[in-house]
Design an enzyme around this catalytic site. Structure first.
Site, PDB file in Angstrom:
ATOM      1  N   SER A 150       0.830  -1.198   0.000  1.00 49.92           N
ATOM      2  CA  SER A 150       0.000   0.000   0.000  1.00 49.92           C
ATOM      3  C   SER A 150       0.863   1.245   0.000  1.00 49.92           C
ATOM      4  CB  SER A 150      -0.881  -0.002   1.259  1.00 49.92           C
ATOM      5  OG  SER A 150      -1.535   1.233   1.431  1.00 49.92           O
ATOM      6  N   TYR A 161      -1.035   0.179  10.400  1.00 46.55           N
ATOM      7  CA  TYR A 161      -1.175  -0.465   9.093  1.00 46.55           C
ATOM      8  C   TYR A 161       0.018  -0.089   8.211  1.00 46.55           C
ATOM      9  CZ  TYR A 161      -3.026  -1.292   4.375  1.00 46.55           C
ATOM     10  OH  TYR A 161      -3.196  -1.696   3.075  1.00 46.55           O
TER      11      TYR A 161
END
Length: 187
Positions: A150, A161
């Site tokens: 990501s 994250y």
């Protein structure tokens, strides 16, 4: 859009019952691959198997990627059913842990461990099992691994994250040379 012929190839997609994993499965099935969906959600897995079956050969395996024994069992089941694995797509991931920590101030060790186990430890375990069944040093044909990361890894948000995806990127960068020696590409 270019069509890639994956006829005769077996692809494992983690988190394959929904979202990006499901779309990846559709695409691979349409390109001729036999697809094995690995997912922790039995209901979503059954629904995905049923809806994707008209595209081609699809099978589902319930797996908990943060449990080493579960990953080993899923790999063994896949090998027994299909005889090989040519492609691994490490797609499964979570954005937040159970406590929904989002900042340094509210960072919880439980969330950090949960996110790291799903987004880093799971893919590492899956890569390890893939090497065992893909390695051309063991008489296999080699293969390809795709780790879904990501942009969060670069921008740092959401915090935990992003840290897990940054760690996955670092793992991948370090694994390229080693896996190349086994005839495996990792991207």
């Amino acid at each position: 859009m270019n069509h890639i012929d994956l006829s005769g190839r077996v692809a494992v997609i983690t988190g394959g019952a929904q979202g990006i994993g499901y779309a990846t499965a559709q695409r691979m099935l349409n390109s001729g691959a036999r697809v094995v969906l690995w997912d922790r959600n039995p209901q979503a897995l059954a629904e995905a198997e049923q809806s994707l079956s008209y595209h081609g050969a699809v099978s589902g395996v319930v797996v908990e990627l943060i449990q080493e024994a579960s990953v080993k069992a899923a790999a063994q089941s896949t090998l027994e059913q299909f005889g090989k694995v040519d492609v691994l797509v490490n797609n499964a991931g979570i954005l937040l842990g159970a406590n929904e920590s989002k900042t340094v101030e509210d960072a919880s060790v439980d969330d950090l461990e949960e996110i790291m186990r799903v987004n880093l430890v799971g893919p590492v375990l899956c890569c390890r099992e893939a090497v065992r069944v893909m390695s051309d040093k063991k008489g296999n044909a080699g293969g390809a691994i795709v780790n879904v990361s990501s942009g969060s890894a670069v921008i740092g948000r959401p915090l935990l994250y992003a840290a897990s995806k940054g760690a996955l990127n670092s793992f991948q960068a370090g694994a390229v040379e080693e896996l190349a020696q086994h005839g495996i590409r990792i991207n």
